[in-house]
Design a protein around this motif. Structure first.
Motif, mmCIF file in Angstrom:
data_model
loop_
_atom_site.group_PDB
_atom_site.id
_atom_site.type_symbol
_atom_site.label_atom_id
_atom_site.label_comp_id
_atom_site.label_asym_id
_atom_site.label_seq_id
_atom_site.Cartn_x
_atom_site.Cartn_y
_atom_site.Cartn_z
ATOM 1 N N GLN A 66 1.713 1.707 10.378
ATOM 2 C CA GLN A 66 2.420 2.112 9.115
ATOM 3 C C GLN A 66 1.988 0.778 8.286
ATOM 4 O O GLN A 66 2.302 -0.430 8.599
ATOM 5 C CB GLN A 66 3.716 2.306 9.320
ATOM 6 C CG GLN A 66 4.176 3.548 9.902
ATOM 7 C CD GLN A 66 5.585 3.832 10.098
ATOM 8 O OE1 GLN A 66 6.492 3.434 9.288
ATOM 9 N NE2 GLN A 66 5.892 4.959 10.943
ATOM 10 N N SER A 67 1.544 1.077 7.045
ATOM 11 C CA SER A 67 1.340 -0.008 5.823
ATOM 12 C C SER A 67 1.779 0.403 4.930
ATOM 13 O O SER A 67 1.419 1.443 4.180
ATOM 14 C CB SER A 67 -0.254 -0.056 5.906
ATOM 15 O OG SER A 67 -0.426 -1.066 4.593
ATOM 16 N N GLU A 68 3.050 -0.209 4.355
ATOM 17 C CA GLU A 68 3.859 0.366 3.352
ATOM 18 C C GLU A 68 4.165 1.730 3.159
ATOM 19 O O GLU A 68 4.826 2.254 4.099
ATOM 20 C CB GLU A 68 3.111 -0.075 2.224
ATOM 21 C CG GLU A 68 3.061 -1.574 1.754
ATOM 22 C CD GLU A 68 2.451 -2.006 0.596
ATOM 23 O OE1 GLU A 68 2.292 -1.232 -0.425
ATOM 24 O OE2 GLU A 68 1.808 -3.212 0.581
ATOM 25 N N LEU A 69 3.619 2.640 2.431
ATOM 26 C CA LEU A 69 3.899 4.024 2.417
ATOM 27 C C LEU A 69 2.848 4.920 3.070
ATOM 28 O O LEU A 69 2.876 6.229 3.155
ATOM 29 C CB LEU A 69 4.005 4.346 0.925
ATOM 30 C CG LEU A 69 4.888 3.875 -0.027
ATOM 31 C CD1 LEU A 69 4.940 4.085 -1.414
ATOM 32 C CD2 LEU A 69 6.511 4.130 0.610
ATOM 33 N N PHE A 72 -7.319 7.733 9.952
ATOM 34 C CA PHE A 72 -6.980 8.974 9.294
ATOM 35 C C PHE A 72 -5.520 8.324 8.422
ATOM 36 O O PHE A 72 -4.678 8.021 9.460
ATOM 37 C CB PHE A 72 -6.796 9.943 10.010
ATOM 38 C CG PHE A 72 -6.537 11.371 9.304
ATOM 39 C CD1 PHE A 72 -7.225 11.934 8.770
ATOM 40 C CD2 PHE A 72 -5.142 11.651 9.107
ATOM 41 C CE1 PHE A 72 -7.223 13.313 8.048
ATOM 42 C CE2 PHE A 72 -4.860 12.849 8.560
ATOM 43 C CZ PHE A 72 -5.922 13.468 7.910
ATOM 44 N N GLY A 73 -5.461 8.419 7.204
ATOM 45 C CA GLY A 73 -4.240 7.854 6.670
ATOM 46 C C GLY A 73 -3.544 9.012 5.670
ATOM 47 O O GLY A 73 -4.274 9.765 5.385
#
Length: 160
Positions: free
Chosen positions: A108-111, A126-127
């Protein structure tokens, strides 16, 4: 541009068949390593289905302890949807394995929630943002509910 491009003698040369075939095989194998839109959709669904499974399980647990008069109906409908989610998740696992796609870790990176995956030897990410995940889950749950409603309608037509 190489020196041979300007040399007119090279334009009349013939390629051996095995060289052409080798070139075409390399091109074809490179195309097979690129992930398709369908496979990206499969990865998205594979990521979202466990969240949906947990949500439906929690909802079923909440209904279990309620005093609602239609409790049994809600439990049966929820269980039917849960069974369909589990079946789809199993089907997706099999298909991704068949296509040699492995989904690994979640970061997880911020949102944004990122998942690393390997597709036929290539590593990619894949984000999805949490908002996109919520909306996709909502859309897919709606599809499951409409599918169940269609089954009920067809069942009621058969019994008449």
């Amino acid at each position: 541009m190489s020196k041979l491009d300007d040399n007119e003698r090279w334009k009349s040369k013939m390629l051996l068949t095995e060289h052409v075939e080798g070139y075409e095989q390399r091109q074809h194998s490179h195309e097979n390593k690129i992930i398709t839109t369908e496979e990206r959709t499969m990865i998205r669904d594979y990521i979202l289905l466990p969240y949906m499974e947990k949500m439906v399980q929690k909802s079923l647990a909440d209904i279990e302890y309620s005093t609602n008069i239609l409790k049994r109906l809600y439990l049966m409908a929820g269980q039917k949807i849960l069974d369909q989610i589990v079946k789809d998740l199993y089907r997706l696992r099999r298909e991704l394995k068949r296509r040699n796609i492995k989904i690994l870790t979640e970061e997880q990176s911020e949102l944004v929630v990122y998942h690393r995956y390997y597709c036929r030897g290539y590593e990619e990410q894949f984000g999805m943002t949490r908002d996109v995940m919520r909306s996709e889950i909502s859309l897919q749950l709606t599809k499951y509910i409409s599918g169940l409603a269609m089954q009920l309608k067809e069942y009621s037509k058969e019994t008449k």
